[in-house]
Design an enzyme around this catalytic site. Structure first.
Site, mmCIF file in Angstrom:
data_model
loop_
_atom_site.group_PDB
_atom_site.id
_atom_site.type_symbol
_atom_site.label_atom_id
_atom_site.label_comp_id
_atom_site.label_asym_id
_atom_site.label_seq_id
_atom_site.Cartn_x
_atom_site.Cartn_y
_atom_site.Cartn_z
ATOM 1 N N TYR A 161 0.955 -1.212 0.059
ATOM 2 C CA TYR A 161 -0.023 -0.036 -0.077
ATOM 3 C C TYR A 161 0.935 1.397 -0.130
ATOM 4 O O TYR A 161 0.683 2.241 -0.770
ATOM 5 C CB TYR A 161 -0.970 0.152 1.034
ATOM 6 C CG TYR A 161 -1.732 1.333 1.397
ATOM 7 C CD1 TYR A 161 -2.841 1.393 0.502
ATOM 8 C CD2 TYR A 161 -1.595 2.226 2.255
ATOM 9 C CE1 TYR A 161 -3.760 2.329 0.752
ATOM 10 C CE2 TYR A 161 -2.130 3.317 2.409
ATOM 11 C CZ TYR A 161 -3.446 3.418 1.480
ATOM 12 O OH TYR A 161 -4.370 4.557 1.699
ATOM 13 N N LYS A 165 1.343 4.380 -3.007
ATOM 14 C CA LYS A 165 1.246 5.676 -2.611
ATOM 15 C C LYS A 165 2.482 6.428 -2.567
ATOM 16 O O LYS A 165 2.297 7.646 -3.197
ATOM 17 C CB LYS A 165 0.856 5.856 -1.088
ATOM 18 C CG LYS A 165 -0.557 5.286 -0.823
ATOM 19 C CD LYS A 165 -1.730 5.797 -1.847
ATOM 20 C CE LYS A 165 -3.327 5.509 -1.313
ATOM 21 N NZ LYS A 165 -4.097 5.911 -2.148
#
Length: 298
Positions: A161, A165
């Site tokens: 994740y 990002k």
């Protein structure tokens, strides 16, 4: 009052959570909205048209205008953009919000999970933006808002994740340089808010309730609305929005050291100076006209 009358906004992942909050807030200020959502789970499994349809119904019940789209951002970005053009005839704002989060320890099977996160977060955002680009240029006031995260500083068991990002952060800053030449502003939002992801995470119920009490989605949506408005002149920025706090998330560099006869021993001897946060200064954007701080764009 910053309004969006006559503007068309596309919000991906808008069937639930923050995407829903963004779509409804923009609609409440006059925007016509494409509510895109595949309707999958927080970990990227399955599909359901109901979430996007429900948000459209909520917007219409409040007097707004919206249309649902159920395409996957990673597979059909052109179809998502085409919905906006077919329904409303233009596109002015893209909010790349769609995402997934699968928390897991890093190991030999992590590569496929990282690819899955990159496919949705990064390639989804890049694909939708590319498909929308000519329409945003034609708008004359095109705005792109990407979904970054405060976890960019690092977060245990979140390598897929946070890595995705990180790609979004770099994508935002770099694309902003090119976008300036054609009148588009590109920024990112890094929110902390109670969402389906926080509710489903492996954490004590007390923490989840703390998130609900202190970090409502309603305190993120106004920041996205500002970044989406034609009066927003900044570009290349990532803005933190956390429970009413609004801050700048930026790259920085320390004063560090200078040694033309550099050795590993000299680095070791000066490592505290090199890392000293007290000497940090933000790094501005570097474009064709030289270095510019994004907050001071012409």
């Amino acid at each position: 009052m910053l309004r969006f009358d006559g503007r068309v906004a596309l919000v991906t992942g808008a069937g639930r959570g923050l995407g829903r909050a963004y779509a409804k807030y923009l609609a409440s200020r006059g925007a016509q909205v494409v509510v895109n959502d595949l309707g999958g789970s927080a970990v990227g499994v399955g599909a359901d048209s109901a979430p996007a349809q429900d948000v459209v119904k909520e917007i219409e019940a409040e007097g707004g205008h919206a249309v649902a789209n159920f395409d996957n951002v990673a597979e059909a970005p052109e179809a998502i953009v085409r919905t906006a053009i077919d329904e409303f005839g233009r596109l002015d704002i893209v909010v790349n919000n769609a995402g997934i989060n699968r928390s897991e320890n890093f190991g030999k099977n992590s590569l496929e999970i990282i690819k899955q996160h990159m496919s949705v977060h990064f390639f989804g955002a890049a694909g939708v933006t590319a498909a929308a680009w000519d329409h945003l240029v034609a708008s004359g006031v095109g705005r792109v808002i990407n979904a970054c995260s405060p976890t960019l500083v690092g977060f245990e068991n979140q390598t897929p994740y946070v890595s995705a990002k990180g790609a979004i952060f770099a994508f935002t800053r770099t694309l902003a340089m090119e976008a300036l030449k054609v009148g588009i502003r590109v920024n990112a939002i890094a929110p902390t808010a109670a969402t389906r992801m926080s509710d489903e995470m492996d954490a004590p119920e007390e923490f989840k309730q703390f998130m609900r009490d202190n970090y409502p989605q309603s305190l993120v949506a106004p920041v996205v609305a500002y970044l989406a408005h034609e009066d927003c002149a900044i570009t290349g920025e990532t803005i933190l929005a956390q429970g009413g706090e609004v801050q700048r998330l930026s790259l920085s560099e320390t004063t560090g050291m200078l040694d033309k006869d550099l050795t590993p021993e000299a680095v070791a001897e000066n490592i505290e100076t090199i890392l000293d946060p007290g000497t940090s200064t933000p790094i501005g954007l570097v474009g064709a006209e030289g270095t510019k701080d994004a907050l001071s764009m012409p």
